[in-house]
Write a protein that holds these residues in place. Sequence first.
Motif, PDB file in Angstrom:
ATOM      1  N   MET A 117       0.849  -1.193   0.000  1.00 40.91           N
ATOM      2  CA  MET A 117       0.000   0.000   0.000  1.00 40.91           C
ATOM      3  C   MET A 117       0.885   1.243   0.000  1.00 40.91           C
ATOM      4  O   MET A 117       1.919   1.281   0.670  1.00 40.91           O
ATOM      5  N   THR A 118       0.459   2.241  -0.762  1.00 37.63           N
ATOM      6  CA  THR A 118       1.187   3.511  -0.778  1.00 37.63           C
ATOM      7  C   THR A 118       0.207   4.635  -0.465  1.00 37.63           C
ATOM      8  O   THR A 118      -0.885   4.703  -1.045  1.00 37.63           O
ATOM      9  N   MET A 119       0.602   5.491   0.460  1.00 42.29           N
ATOM     10  CA  MET A 119      -0.184   6.657   0.835  1.00 42.29           C
ATOM     11  C   MET A 119       0.668   7.893   0.586  1.00 42.29           C
ATOM     12  O   MET A 119       1.830   7.933   1.014  1.00 42.29           O
ATOM     13  N   ARG A 120       0.108   8.886  -0.094  1.00 46.37           N
ATOM     14  CA  ARG A 120       0.887  10.071  -0.450  1.00 46.37           C
ATOM     15  C   ARG A 120       0.122  11.353  -0.119  1.00 46.37           C
ATOM     16  O   ARG A 120      -1.043  11.511  -0.497  1.00 46.37           O
ATOM     17  N   ASN A 121       0.817  12.264   0.587  1.00 48.87           N
ATOM     18  CA  ASN A 121       0.318  13.634   0.830  1.00 48.87           C
ATOM     19  C   ASN A 121      -1.110  13.644   1.377  1.00 48.87           C
ATOM     20  O   ASN A 121      -1.983  14.353   0.880  1.00 48.87           O
ATOM     21  N   VAL A 122      -1.320  12.845   2.406  1.00 53.41           N
ATOM     22  CA  VAL A 122      -2.665  12.690   2.972  1.00 53.41           C
ATOM     23  C   VAL A 122      -2.960  13.804   3.972  1.00 53.41           C
ATOM     24  O   VAL A 122      -2.186  14.049   4.904  1.00 53.41           O
ATOM     25  N   ASP A 123      -4.085  14.475   3.772  1.00 54.40           N
ATOM     26  CA  ASP A 123      -4.635  15.434   4.728  1.00 54.40           C
ATOM     27  C   ASP A 123      -6.025  14.954   5.121  1.00 54.40           C
ATOM     28  O   ASP A 123      -6.796  14.502   4.255  1.00 54.40           O
ATOM     29  N   VAL A 124      -6.343  15.060   6.400  1.00 56.33           N
ATOM     30  CA  VAL A 124      -7.673  14.671   6.878  1.00 56.33           C
ATOM     31  C   VAL A 124      -8.224  15.799   7.740  1.00 56.33           C
ATOM     32  O   VAL A 124      -7.535  16.310   8.638  1.00 56.33           O
ATOM     33  N   GLU A 147      -3.532  10.546  -1.669  1.00 58.49           N
ATOM     34  CA  GLU A 147      -3.584   9.343  -2.498  1.00 58.49           C
ATOM     35  C   GLU A 147      -3.414   8.094  -1.641  1.00 58.49           C
ATOM     36  O   GLU A 147      -2.498   8.020  -0.809  1.00 58.49           O
ATOM     37  N   PHE A 148      -4.303   7.132  -1.835  1.00 60.92           N
ATOM     38  CA  PHE A 148      -4.197   5.821  -1.175  1.00 60.92           C
ATOM     39  C   PHE A 148      -4.270   4.763  -2.268  1.00 60.92           C
ATOM     40  O   PHE A 148      -5.275   4.684  -2.988  1.00 60.92           O
ATOM     41  N   ARG A 149      -3.224   3.951  -2.360  1.00 60.11           N
ATOM     42  CA  ARG A 149      -3.229   2.919  -3.401  1.00 60.11           C
ATOM     43  C   ARG A 149      -2.926   1.547  -2.803  1.00 60.11           C
ATOM     44  O   ARG A 149      -2.030   1.417  -1.972  1.00 60.11           O
ATOM     45  N   LEU A 150      -3.696   0.571  -3.236  1.00 65.07           N
ATOM     46  CA  LEU A 150      -3.501  -0.832  -2.869  1.00 65.07           C
ATOM     47  C   LEU A 150      -3.050  -1.554  -4.124  1.00 65.07           C
ATOM     48  O   LEU A 150      -3.820  -1.656  -5.091  1.00 65.07           O
ATOM     49  N   GLY A 177      -1.251  -0.411  -6.373  1.00 68.10           N
ATOM     50  CA  GLY A 177      -1.364   0.534  -7.477  1.00 68.10           C
ATOM     51  C   GLY A 177      -2.767   1.024  -7.762  1.00 68.10           C
ATOM     52  O   GLY A 177      -2.966   1.962  -8.537  1.00 68.10           O
ATOM     53  N   GLN A 178      -3.783   0.399  -7.152  1.00 64.30           N
ATOM     54  CA  GLN A 178      -5.175   0.757  -7.417  1.00 64.30           C
ATOM     55  C   GLN A 178      -5.632   1.841  -6.439  1.00 64.30           C
ATOM     56  O   GLN A 178      -5.441   1.726  -5.226  1.00 64.30           O
ATOM     57  N   ASP A 179      -6.246   2.902  -6.969  1.00 64.31           N
ATOM     58  CA  ASP A 179      -6.727   4.013  -6.152  1.00 64.31           C
ATOM     59  C   ASP A 179      -7.959   3.565  -5.371  1.00 64.31           C
ATOM     60  O   ASP A 179      -9.022   3.345  -5.952  1.00 64.31           O
ATOM     61  N   ILE A 180      -7.826   3.449  -4.052  1.00 60.62           N
ATOM     62  CA  ILE A 180      -8.960   2.928  -3.264  1.00 60.62           C
ATOM     63  C   ILE A 180     -10.035   3.992  -3.030  1.00 60.62           C
ATOM     64  O   ILE A 180     -11.136   3.670  -2.584  1.00 60.62           O
ATOM     65  N   TYR A 181      -9.719   5.261  -3.324  1.00 62.93           N
ATOM     66  CA  TYR A 181     -10.721   6.326  -3.207  1.00 62.93           C
ATOM     67  C   TYR A 181     -11.316   6.692  -4.571  1.00 62.93           C
ATOM     68  O   TYR A 181     -12.005   7.703  -4.697  1.00 62.93           O
ATOM     69  N   ASP A 182     -11.067   5.868  -5.578  1.00 63.69           N
ATOM     70  CA  ASP A 182     -11.692   6.058  -6.875  1.00 63.69           C
ATOM     71  C   ASP A 182     -13.216   6.062  -6.684  1.00 63.69           C
ATOM     72  O   ASP A 182     -13.756   5.206  -5.978  1.00 63.69           O
ATOM     73  N   PRO A 183     -13.937   7.021  -7.313  1.00 62.52           N
ATOM     74  CA  PRO A 183     -15.402   7.077  -7.141  1.00 62.52           C
ATOM     75  C   PRO A 183     -16.111   5.780  -7.517  1.00 62.52           C
ATOM     76  O   PRO A 183     -17.213   5.512  -7.027  1.00 62.52           O
ATOM     77  N   ASN A 184     -15.490   4.993  -8.378  1.00 65.70           N
ATOM     78  CA  ASN A 184     -16.105   3.725  -8.807  1.00 65.70           C
ATOM     79  C   ASN A 184     -15.742   2.556  -7.894  1.00 65.70           C
ATOM     80  O   ASN A 184     -16.204   1.431  -8.110  1.00 65.70           O
ATOM     81  N   GLN A 185     -14.903   2.808  -6.881  1.00 66.79           N
ATOM     82  CA  GLN A 185     -14.480   1.734  -5.971  1.00 66.79           C
ATOM     83  C   GLN A 185     -15.618   1.385  -5.007  1.00 66.79           C
ATOM     84  O   GLN A 185     -16.100   2.227  -4.256  1.00 66.79           O
ATOM     85  N   ASP A 186     -16.051   0.141  -5.033  1.00 71.48           N
ATOM     86  CA  ASP A 186     -17.049  -0.361  -4.086  1.00 71.48           C
ATOM     87  C   ASP A 186     -16.332  -0.658  -2.767  1.00 71.48           C
ATOM     88  O   ASP A 186     -15.364  -1.425  -2.739  1.00 71.48           O
ATOM     89  N   VAL A 187     -16.810  -0.055  -1.676  1.00 74.22           N
ATOM     90  CA  VAL A 187     -16.091  -0.226  -0.402  1.00 74.22           C
ATOM     91  C   VAL A 187     -16.268  -1.628   0.187  1.00 74.22           C
ATOM     92  O   VAL A 187     -15.460  -2.055   1.009  1.00 74.22           O
ATOM     93  N   VAL A 188     -17.288  -2.353  -0.222  1.00 70.11           N
ATOM     94  CA  VAL A 188     -17.515  -3.699   0.351  1.00 70.11           C
ATOM     95  C   VAL A 188     -16.373  -4.654  -0.014  1.00 70.11           C
ATOM     96  O   VAL A 188     -15.745  -5.240   0.868  1.00 70.11           O
ATOM     97  N   PRO A 189     -16.048  -4.825  -1.300  1.00 73.09           N
ATOM     98  CA  PRO A 189     -14.887  -5.681  -1.611  1.00 73.09           C
ATOM     99  C   PRO A 189     -13.577  -5.094  -1.115  1.00 73.09           C
ATOM    100  O   PRO A 189     -12.652  -5.833  -0.759  1.00 73.09           O
TER     101      PRO A 189
END
Length: 261
Positions: free
Chosen positions: A14-21, A74-77, A79-91
């Motif tokens: 997993m890679t996380m980049r420049n995260v602000d919350v 950016e959060f990637r699993l 290489g896949q963007d886990i915050y992509d609007p099309n990402q289903d959070v269940v899987p």
Amino acid sequence: MKTVGTAFSDNAKMTMRNVDVFYGDKQAIHDVSLDIGKNEVVAMIGPSGCGKSTFLRCINRMNDTIESCRISGEFRLEGQDIYDPNQDVVPLRARVGIVFQKPNPFPKSIYDNVAYGPRVHGLASRRSDLDEIVEGSLRKAGLWEEVKDRLMSSGTGLSGGQQQRLCIARTIAVSPEVILMDEPCSALDPIATAKIEELIAELSQNYTIAIVTHSMQQAARVSNRTAYFHMGKLIEVNDTKRVFTNPEHELTEAYITGRFG
């Protein structure tokens, strides 16, 4: 404030980049970048309220449930963007499971606690397949020998340490790639804690693990690398031994030596 140490991994899961919350107007995480390597255990430590649990809960989008929470970066699993609007959070949450501070078994039998996820995700078409997943998950969680003769008993009737291992078995049952642990031993006695720590070492052979812990001793025992958070910033990430014996940052050293925290 400059982040120091080896925040990035050559073998990142997993890679996380420049995260602000933000929670409303309050910023809880400031420009955090961190990698978690395959089959690595990363411990996140720091004073209460420093942002480590907030950051952990971003990694499988648990903070989505908080209306006032806003996340950028950016959060990637793999290489896949886990915050992509099309990402289903269940899987996603099946791939990135989480074990909470307080054991939270479902008010169901031990068997049904572990079988719940595989049923929901359609991982077992036959009862024999489900039986195999339940037994395998309980074995991996170090609980099978203690509960194999009472699988139909309520999971809530187990001791605190057994309940936490049941929750770990429930997480494992859907074949996650990453396991997040948010202070998994803080409600447990020393014997139960030792069993969970042994389990983390075993699980790291097959899973990537990130653990938030208030115990520096626990971080030193279970992790490959340790990340030190302070006031929402990631101050230092390094090999665990290095962090505890020769930290690069004076804030890390002050916390490790007990001058604050």
